[in-house]
Design a protein around this motif. Structure first.
Motif, PDB file in Angstrom:
ATOM      1  N   GLY A 142      20.292  41.467  85.239  1.00  0.00           N
ATOM      2  CA  GLY A 142      21.144  42.539  85.770  1.00  0.00           C
ATOM      3  C   GLY A 142      22.320  42.886  84.884  1.00  0.00           C
ATOM      4  N   GLY A 143      22.459  42.190  83.766  1.00  0.00           N
ATOM      5  CA  GLY A 143      23.543  42.508  82.844  1.00  0.00           C
ATOM      6  C   GLY A 143      24.897  42.102  83.382  1.00  0.00           C
ATOM      7  N   ALA A 144      25.897  42.265  82.540  1.00  0.00           N
ATOM      8  CA  ALA A 144      27.261  41.963  82.984  1.00  0.00           C
ATOM      9  C   ALA A 144      27.625  42.874  84.152  1.00  0.00           C
ATOM     10  CB  ALA A 144      28.232  42.149  81.821  1.00  0.00           C
ATOM     11  N   SER A 145      27.129  44.095  84.126  1.00  0.00           N
ATOM     12  CA  SER A 145      27.517  45.070  85.159  1.00  0.00           C
ATOM     13  C   SER A 145      27.124  44.637  86.572  1.00  0.00           C
ATOM     14  CB  SER A 145      26.889  46.430  84.847  1.00  0.00           C
ATOM     15  OG  SER A 145      27.328  46.886  83.590  1.00  0.00           O
ATOM     16  N   GLN A 146      26.048  43.890  86.700  1.00  0.00           N
ATOM     17  CA  GLN A 146      25.675  43.454  88.045  1.00  0.00           C
ATOM     18  C   GLN A 146      26.686  42.452  88.608  1.00  0.00           C
ATOM     19  OE1 GLN A 146      21.672  43.435  89.621  1.00  0.00           O
ATOM     20  NE2 GLN A 146      21.827  41.207  89.581  1.00  0.00           N
ATOM     21  N   ASN A 158      38.234  42.857  75.206  1.00  0.00           N
ATOM     22  CA  ASN A 158      37.903  44.239  75.527  1.00  0.00           C
ATOM     23  C   ASN A 158      37.136  44.879  74.375  1.00  0.00           C
ATOM     24  OD1 ASN A 158      39.322  44.653  78.273  1.00  0.00           O
ATOM     25  ND2 ASN A 158      40.765  43.511  77.000  1.00  0.00           N
ATOM     26  N   THR A 159      35.841  44.873  74.548  1.00  0.00           N
ATOM     27  CA  THR A 159      34.869  45.261  73.527  1.00  0.00           C
ATOM     28  C   THR A 159      35.141  46.645  72.940  1.00  0.00           C
ATOM     29  OG1 THR A 159      33.378  44.230  75.124  1.00  0.00           O
ATOM     30  CG2 THR A 159      32.383  45.121  73.136  1.00  0.00           C
ATOM     31  N   ILE A 160      35.495  47.579  73.800  1.00  0.00           N
ATOM     32  CA  ILE A 160      35.653  48.970  73.371  1.00  0.00           C
ATOM     33  C   ILE A 160      36.969  49.170  72.628  1.00  0.00           C
ATOM     34  CG2 ILE A 160      35.927  51.349  74.209  1.00  0.00           C
ATOM     35  CD1 ILE A 160      33.986  50.583  76.505  1.00  0.00           C
ATOM     36  N   ALA A 194      36.538  35.515  84.776  1.00  0.00           N
ATOM     37  CA  ALA A 194      36.629  36.224  83.498  1.00  0.00           C
ATOM     38  C   ALA A 194      35.284  36.723  83.001  1.00  0.00           C
ATOM     39  CB  ALA A 194      37.263  35.320  82.443  1.00  0.00           C
ATOM     40  N   ASP A 195      35.302  37.975  82.572  1.00  0.00           N
ATOM     41  CA  ASP A 195      34.172  38.564  81.835  1.00  0.00           C
ATOM     42  C   ASP A 195      34.415  38.250  80.357  1.00  0.00           C
ATOM     43  OD1 ASP A 195      32.416  40.190  80.435  1.00  0.00           O
ATOM     44  OD2 ASP A 195      32.984  42.054  81.438  1.00  0.00           O
ATOM     45  N   VAL A 196      33.555  37.405  79.783  1.00  0.00           N
ATOM     46  CA  VAL A 196      33.734  37.026  78.378  1.00  0.00           C
ATOM     47  C   VAL A 196      32.589  37.561  77.513  1.00  0.00           C
ATOM     48  CG1 VAL A 196      35.035  34.941  78.988  1.00  0.00           C
ATOM     49  CG2 VAL A 196      32.565  34.774  78.609  1.00  0.00           C
ATOM     50  N   VAL A 236      24.636  38.423  77.427  1.00  0.00           N
ATOM     51  CA  VAL A 236      24.496  37.695  76.159  1.00  0.00           C
ATOM     52  C   VAL A 236      24.281  38.603  74.953  1.00  0.00           C
ATOM     53  CG1 VAL A 236      23.579  35.675  77.367  1.00  0.00           C
ATOM     54  CG2 VAL A 236      21.991  37.292  76.259  1.00  0.00           C
ATOM     55  N   GLN A 237      24.067  39.893  75.202  1.00  0.00           N
ATOM     56  CA  GLN A 237      23.661  40.764  74.087  1.00  0.00           C
ATOM     57  C   GLN A 237      24.781  41.084  73.099  1.00  0.00           C
ATOM     58  OE1 GLN A 237      24.146  41.702  77.186  1.00  0.00           O
ATOM     59  NE2 GLN A 237      24.745  43.837  77.399  1.00  0.00           N
ATOM     60  N   LYS A 238      25.997  40.582  73.365  1.00  0.00           N
ATOM     61  CA  LYS A 238      27.073  40.809  72.421  1.00  0.00           C
ATOM     62  C   LYS A 238      27.126  39.674  71.391  1.00  0.00           C
ATOM     63  CE  LYS A 238      27.983  44.341  74.896  1.00  0.00           C
ATOM     64  NZ  LYS A 238      28.887  44.532  76.017  1.00  0.00           N
ATOM     65  N   ASN A 239      27.222  38.458  71.889  1.00  0.00           N
ATOM     66  CA  ASN A 239      27.480  37.368  70.935  1.00  0.00           C
ATOM     67  C   ASN A 239      26.477  36.228  71.001  1.00  0.00           C
ATOM     68  OD1 ASN A 239      29.007  36.458  68.812  1.00  0.00           O
ATOM     69  ND2 ASN A 239      30.529  35.428  70.064  1.00  0.00           N
TER      70      ASN A 239
HETATM   71  C1  LIG Z   1      28.898  45.314  77.221  1.00  0.00           C
HETATM   72  C2  LIG Z   1      29.864  44.806  78.215  1.00  0.00           C
HETATM   73  C3  LIG Z   1      29.614  44.895  79.595  1.00  0.00           C
HETATM   74  C4  LIG Z   1      28.380  45.561  80.166  1.00  0.00           C
HETATM   75  O1  LIG Z   1      27.276  44.814  79.906  1.00  0.00           O
HETATM   76  P1  LIG Z   1      25.836  45.191  80.499  1.00  0.00           P
HETATM   77  O2  LIG Z   1      25.059  43.955  80.231  1.00  0.00           O
HETATM   78  O3  LIG Z   1      25.359  46.386  79.748  1.00  0.00           O
HETATM   79  O4  LIG Z   1      25.996  45.462  81.938  1.00  0.00           O
HETATM   80  C5  LIG Z   1      30.545  44.363  80.463  1.00  0.00           C
HETATM   81  N1  LIG Z   1      31.657  43.770  80.010  1.00  0.00           N
HETATM   82  C6  LIG Z   1      31.937  43.676  78.690  1.00  0.00           C
HETATM   83  C7  LIG Z   1      33.188  43.019  78.243  1.00  0.00           C
HETATM   84  C8  LIG Z   1      31.053  44.191  77.761  1.00  0.00           C
HETATM   85  O5  LIG Z   1      31.327  44.098  76.449  1.00  0.00           O
END
Ligand SMILES: *Cc1c(COP(=O)(O)O)cnc(C)c1O
Length: 360
Positions: A74-78, A150-152, A170-172, A193-196
């Motif tokens: 479900g990704g981080a968003s879930q 903050n990725t963006i 925390a969202d890491v 996990v798709q970031k790091n």
């Molecule tokens: C990419 C990202 C998300 C969203 O991730 P999804 O897996 O696409 O839902 C949420 N939080 C952070 C900090 C992100 O970098």
């Protein structure tokens, strides 16, 4: 075969060694005669894969025994919904809004209870981390929520907020395993996990056991209860098995590299190269407050949209890909996660110097 330097924010670069190993094991995983993609998640071979992955992650992060590690989908968003559904016992939570992802989490939580925005940096397009040493934490807050990196926007909490005894969540996603962490300071740590770490499709949740209960919001779906997955060792239903397998390989790679303290040093060195150049460049400049700079995501601009676009295009031609900034900010962003070799950052800085000379 030629590989580029991939500065994508996510899905992002993975260690080449891991990809090679996965390729070698693609058709016949260690004598099983099948790929990990084809095997039952109830098989002995997969059991070993998931258990080893968890043990390695526990070792890397020093996760105490009273925390569960969950491999979910479900990704981080879930998690933006799962967190309030499972943790809002008093129906109240405090959110620190430092970027788009924190904002989305806050907005989602508003659907499930009283979510309070107790601090924000939106007044300056999220270019800094607010002072969180003495915030008006709600007396009955079930948790305090942050997005740690903050990725963006390219900012990072260098100090955790003073939650005044409340549970920290925390969202890491974009700083997972980039440096050592004291897990005991958090009630729940999670990240896509798709970031790091690995391929998209897996989200890892590290949650203190006392937060896993049946006392969740009414009508919470079975699949969205932490207890469902904790009780079943992340095997309640078919997990994202191949993704977990790759994550496991990345954990092994991190251990071989020397662990998170070594990764931190490496990451500081890489980010330092780029920030030092940005600080003396007459063409490029960083967009966030220095004290809050992320080691993972480095946004920068020239000040001209036209030059920015030219830079992104020419960089791509030079084998430096995905440097375009997020659509909400523009400019450029170099994501330099664990798996980005220092040579990639050196190549980027050399290219920026050349571009500066040619375009100033
Ligand atoms: C990419 C990202 C998300 C969203 O991730 P999804 O897996 O696409 O839902 C949420 N939080 C952070 C900090 C992100 O970098």
């Amino acid at each position: 075969m030629s590989r580029v330097y991939n500065f994508s924010a996510g899905p992002a670069v993975l260690p080449e060694e891991v990809l090679r190993e996965a390729a070698e094991e693609m058709l016949d995983y260690r004598g099983c005669g099948m790929s990990v993609m084809e095997m039952s998640h109830r098989s002995g071979a997969f059991e070993t894969i998931i258990q080893t992955a968890e043990a390695d992650l526990r070792e890397l992060m020093g996760i105490p025994a009273n925390y569960k590690v969950l491999f979910l989908q479900g990704g981080a968003s879930q998690q933006f919904a799962m967190i309030p559904m499972n943790l809002m016992k008093n129906g109240t939570a405090d959110y620190i809004v430092t970027g788009q992802w924190a904002k989305k989490a806050y907005q989602e939580a508003c659907q499930y209870g009283r979510a309070n925005k107790i601090a924000s940096s939106e007044d300056k397009t999220f270019s800094y981390i607010p002072d969180c040493s003495d915030l008006p934490i709600s007396e009955n807050a079930d948790y305090v929520y942050i997005c740690e990196n903050n990725t963006i926007y390219g900012t990072k909490f260098k100090e955790l907020p003073n939650t005044k005894g409340k549970t920290l969540v925390a969202d890491v996603s974009s700083c997972f395993l980039s440096e050592p962490v004291d897990v005991t300071k958090y009630g729940l740590i999670y990240g896509g996990v798709q970031k790091n770490i690995g391929p998209a499709g897996v989200v890892i949740v590290i949650i203190r056991e006392d937060l896993i209960t049946d006392d969740v919001l009414p009508e919470t779906p079975t699949m969205l209860k932490y207890k469902t997955h904790a009780d079943a060792g992340s095997l309640y239903n078919t997990p994202p098995a191949y993704g977990i397998y790759i994550c496991g390989k990345v954990f092994q790679w991190l251990k071989k590299m020397g662990g998170l303290a070594v990764m931190k040093e490496r990451n500081e060195k890489k980010a330092g190269l780029l920030y030092d150049y940005l600080d003396q460049s007459r063409l490029f400049h960083g967009t966030v407050e220095k004290k809050d700079r992320s080691l993972m995501n480095v946004p920068f601009v020239t000040g001209s949209g036209e030059l920015d676009a030219k830079f992104v295009k020419e960089a791509k031609e030079a084998g430096l890909e995905n440097l375009k900034g997020h659509r909400s900010v523009g400019g450029m962003r170099a994501s330099i996660y664990n798996a980005m070799p220092i040579e990639g950052v050196e190549a980027l800085v050399a290219f920026m110097k050349k571009f500066e000379e040619e375009n100033l």
